[in-house]
Write a protein that holds these residues in place. Structure first.
Motif, PDB file in Angstrom:
ATOM      1  N   LEU A 177     -34.461 -16.107  18.619  1.00 27.47           N
ATOM      2  CA  LEU A 177     -35.129 -14.829  18.819  1.00 27.47           C
ATOM      3  C   LEU A 177     -36.642 -14.985  18.854  1.00 27.47           C
ATOM      4  CD1 LEU A 177     -34.148 -11.844  19.128  1.00 27.47           C
ATOM      5  CD2 LEU A 177     -34.956 -11.514  16.794  1.00 27.47           C
ATOM      6  N   GLY A 178     -37.143 -15.937  18.053  1.00 27.05           N
ATOM      7  CA  GLY A 178     -38.578 -16.154  18.035  1.00 27.05           C
ATOM      8  C   GLY A 178     -39.145 -16.584  19.371  1.00 27.05           C
ATOM      9  N   THR A 179     -38.359 -17.309  20.172  1.00 31.11           N
ATOM     10  CA  THR A 179     -38.852 -17.719  21.495  1.00 31.11           C
ATOM     11  C   THR A 179     -39.053 -16.514  22.402  1.00 31.11           C
ATOM     12  OG1 THR A 179     -36.627 -18.070  22.400  1.00 31.11           O
ATOM     13  CG2 THR A 179     -37.686 -19.949  21.323  1.00 31.11           C
ATOM     14  N   LEU A 180     -38.285 -15.428  22.158  1.00 30.53           N
ATOM     15  CA  LEU A 180     -38.463 -14.203  22.939  1.00 30.53           C
ATOM     16  C   LEU A 180     -39.577 -13.340  22.365  1.00 30.53           C
ATOM     17  CD1 LEU A 180     -34.741 -13.096  23.493  1.00 30.53           C
ATOM     18  CD2 LEU A 180     -36.168 -14.441  25.032  1.00 30.53           C
ATOM     19  N   ILE A 342     -22.917  -4.368  26.424  1.00 26.20           N
ATOM     20  CA  ILE A 342     -24.206  -4.366  25.741  1.00 26.20           C
ATOM     21  C   ILE A 342     -24.133  -5.264  24.511  1.00 26.20           C
ATOM     22  CG2 ILE A 342     -25.916  -2.995  24.483  1.00 26.20           C
ATOM     23  CD1 ILE A 342     -25.915  -2.365  27.410  1.00 26.20           C
ATOM     24  N   GLY A 343     -25.113  -6.148  24.373  1.00 26.90           N
ATOM     25  CA  GLY A 343     -25.250  -6.981  23.192  1.00 26.90           C
ATOM     26  C   GLY A 343     -26.653  -6.835  22.625  1.00 26.90           C
ATOM     27  N   ILE A 344     -26.756  -6.814  21.308  1.00 30.05           N
ATOM     28  CA  ILE A 344     -28.033  -6.616  20.634  1.00 30.05           C
ATOM     29  C   ILE A 344     -28.394  -7.862  19.831  1.00 30.05           C
ATOM     30  CG2 ILE A 344     -29.288  -5.194  18.947  1.00 30.05           C
ATOM     31  CD1 ILE A 344     -28.552  -3.735  21.513  1.00 30.05           C
ATOM     32  N   ALA A 345     -29.683  -8.171  19.781  1.00 33.87           N
ATOM     33  CA  ALA A 345     -30.204  -9.241  18.920  1.00 33.87           C
ATOM     34  C   ALA A 345     -31.351  -8.672  18.106  1.00 33.87           C
ATOM     35  CB  ALA A 345     -30.675 -10.427  19.745  1.00 33.87           C
ATOM     36  N   THR A 346     -31.303  -8.848  16.798  1.00 30.86           N
ATOM     37  CA  THR A 346     -32.364  -8.350  15.928  1.00 30.86           C
ATOM     38  C   THR A 346     -32.930  -9.476  15.087  1.00 30.86           C
ATOM     39  OG1 THR A 346     -30.751  -7.753  14.221  1.00 30.86           O
ATOM     40  CG2 THR A 346     -31.369  -6.033  15.791  1.00 30.86           C
ATOM     41  N   ALA A 347     -34.150  -9.268  14.622  1.00 31.52           N
ATOM     42  CA  ALA A 347     -34.844 -10.292  13.852  1.00 31.52           C
ATOM     43  C   ALA A 347     -34.301 -10.368  12.437  1.00 31.52           C
ATOM     44  CB  ALA A 347     -36.337  -9.995  13.816  1.00 31.52           C
ATOM     45  N   ASP A 355     -39.988  -6.074  13.597  1.00 36.30           N
ATOM     46  CA  ASP A 355     -39.814  -4.777  14.247  1.00 36.30           C
ATOM     47  C   ASP A 355     -39.248  -4.897  15.656  1.00 36.30           C
ATOM     48  OD1 ASP A 355     -42.172  -6.081  15.150  1.00 36.30           O
ATOM     49  OD2 ASP A 355     -42.945  -4.174  15.925  1.00 36.30           O
ATOM     50  N   LEU A 356     -39.059  -6.124  16.138  1.00 37.02           N
ATOM     51  CA  LEU A 356     -38.697  -6.325  17.539  1.00 37.02           C
ATOM     52  C   LEU A 356     -37.288  -6.888  17.672  1.00 37.02           C
ATOM     53  CD1 LEU A 356     -39.694  -6.228  20.488  1.00 37.02           C
ATOM     54  CD2 LEU A 356     -40.530  -8.566  20.200  1.00 37.02           C
TER      55      LEU A 356
END
Length: 399
Positions: A177-180, A342-347, A355-356
Motif C-alpha cells: 500500500l505504501g508504494t501507492l 469491488i475490492g478495498i485496500a486500507t492502511a 487516512d488513505l
C-alpha cells in the motif's frame, strides 16, 4: 539494511550493450518459495540447460548464508539429473573477497561452459552488489552469465533471483500500500536489475501470496513499462526469444497491461483507469508481442460463454491485497451475471498515510474472456478492466 553498491546511473548503463545480438536462450523465472518437490519446474530447468547431466551454475549471491543455500540448491538440481556446481561469488561468503571472485577468469570460464545459471533467493541488492563493478560495468562472472544466455542456455532464478531479471527491480519497498500512497523513487524503492528479460517487461514475484499486483502499477508507470508479469509462489514462467511465455508449477501469473491506462491529473493521490489485468494459469501460453493466448490442454474446449453465467452474486472484498484475494475475485467475476467487482485496500496503523485507502474496481467488458479447466477448479481470465482510485479513510471516533 540494504546498501546499493554502485551508482544508479552507472548500473543502468551496463545492463545491455547495443552491439550484442538478441539472446538465443530461455529464462525460467520462479515467483519465490519454490519447493524442492516441484518436479515440473526443476525438470524443465534441467531440460532447458541441456538435459540429464547438464552443467548448471548455482549463484547464491542473494542468500544470507550463501554456502548453505548454494549447496542445497545444487543438491536439488542434481536430484533432478543435473550436474550442478556452486559459484562462490557472494558478499556474505565468509573469508572470501567477492570483488576478486567476480573477476576470476577461472570461475567465469566454468560458467561460460555451462548450459544454465540459477540464482537463489534472498536479497536482490546483494546480487547486483556482487556482480556489477562500481563503474556500472559487468564483472567477468556477470559477462559469462550473459554469454550463457546469448548462446542458447537458460538463466533461472527464484524470488530475489526473479527480481533481477527486469531492468528495474523493487529494492527497498516497505509495504504494498505504501508504494501507492507514498510513491516509488529510484535509489530507494526501485533500483536497476540485471535486465535479462529486456527493457519492455516488468517482473515481480510472490505475487498472489502477498498482493503485490498493486505495487507493480506505480513501478511500471514510473519507469515506462507497458506490460508487467507477476509470478506467484512455487510457480515459474518460461520466456523464450520469441517472447512466448509459458506458465508451469503450482499456480499462475498475473499479466498487467497499462498501454491504454489513463490518470486523472487533477487528483494528487495515485489513481489509474483502464488497466487490463489477466491471470495466466499453469499450462497456459501467451505471446507478449502478438498478445496471442494458447490455453492449457485442460482448457482447450473450456471457453466460458458470457451469455450463460453460472452465478449472479455480488463480488466484494475489504482486503483485496490479501493472500490470493484478487484471483478469487477475478474467478468469481468472469462467470457472473454481475459485471463489476469491488475490492478495498486500507492502511495499517502506523503507515505514513493512515487516512488513505484505495478502491480497485474490476469490470468484465466486451474484451474479457474466461477459460475453465475440465479437470480442476481452475480458470484463466483474460482482459478484465481494473480502475484504481483513492479513498479517504476515517479513523475510529475514539480510541
Amino acid at each position: 539494511m540494504r546498501v546499493l553498491c554502485v551508482s544508479l546511473v552507472a548500473l543502468s548503463m551496463q545492463i545491455s550493450t547495443a552491439a550484442e545480438a538478441p539472446p538465443q536462450g530461455n529464462l525460467l523465472i520462479a515467483g519465490g518459495a519454490l519447493r524442492p518437490d516441484n518436479a515440473v519446474v526443476w525438470q524443465r530447468l534441467v531440460q532447458l540447460a541441456g538435459g540429464p547431466g547438464a552443467r548448471i551454475a548455482v549463484m547464491p549471491s542473494a542468500a544470507g548464508n550463501p554456502a548453505r543455500s548454494g549447496a542445497n540448491l545444487a543438491a536439488t538440481l542434481n536430484k533432478y539429473g543435473a550436474s550442478a556446481f556452486v559459484v562462490p561469488v557472494a558478499v556474505r561468503f565468509k573469508d572470501r573477497d567477492y570483488q576478486k571472485d567476480a573477476e576470476d577468469e577461472t570461475l567465469a570460464k566454468s560458467i561460460r561452459e555451462a548450459g544454465g545459471v540459477y540464482f537463489t533467493g534472498g536479497d536482490q541488492g546483494l546480487i547486483t552488489k556482487a556482480l556489477v563493478r562500481p563503474d556500472g560495468k559487468r564483472t567477468a562472472v556477470l559477462q559469462a552469465i550473459w554469454d550463457v544466455y546469448q548462446k542458447g542456455g537458460v538463466i533461472g532464478g527464484t524470488s530475489a533471483g526473479a527480481a533481477i531479471m527486469s531492468s528495474t527491480m523493487y529494492y527497498e519497498a516497505d509495504t504494498v500500500l505504501g508504494t501507492l500512497s507514498v510513491g516509488v523513487n529510484d535509489g530507494k524503492e526501485l533500483a536497476p536489475g540485471l535486465g535479462f528479460v529486456g527493457t519492455d517487461l516488468f517482473v515481480d514475484q510472490h505475487l498472489l501470496a502477498r498482493g503485490r499486483f498493486a505495487r507493480m502499477l506505480p513501478a511500471m508507470l514510473k519507469k515506462g513499462y507497458k506490460q508487467g508479469l507477476g509470478i506467484d509462489e512455487n510457480t515459474a514462467i518460461i520466456i523464450n526469444g520469441k517472447r512466448d511465455v509459458e506458465v508451469i508449477g503450482y499456480q499462475g501469473a498475473l499479466l498487467l497491461d497499462v498501454s491504454r491506462a489513463t490518470r486523472n491529473a487533477s487528483e494528487k493521490d495515485f489513481n489509474l483507469s483502464n488497466v487490463r489485468i489477466s491471470y495466466l494459469d499453469r499450462g497456459d501460453r501467451y505471446n507478449l508481442l502478438s498478445h496471442e493466448y494458447t490455453p492449457a490442454a485442460d482448457k482447450v474446449n473450456g471457453k466460458l460463454d458470457p451469455a450463460n453465467p453460472d452465478t449472479d452474486e455480488q463480488v466484494y472484498s475489504a482486503d483485496i491485497l490479501g493472500h490470493n484475494t484478487v484471483l478469487v475475485m477475478m474467478e468469481k467475476l468472469i462467470h457472473n451475471a454481475r459485471k463489476e467487482a469491488i475490492g478495498i485496500a486500507t492502511a495499517a496503523p502506523g503507515d505514513p498515510r493512515e487516512d488513505l485507502g484505495f478502491e480497485f474496481k474490476l469490470t468484465r467488458d466486451a474484451e474479457s474472456v474466461g477459460y475453465e479447466s475440465a479437470v480442476a477448479d481452475a480458470y484463466t481470465i483474460l482482459n478484465l478492466r481494473m480502475d484504481v482510485r483513492p479513498l479517504h479513510i476515517t479513523r475510529p471516533w475514539y480510541r
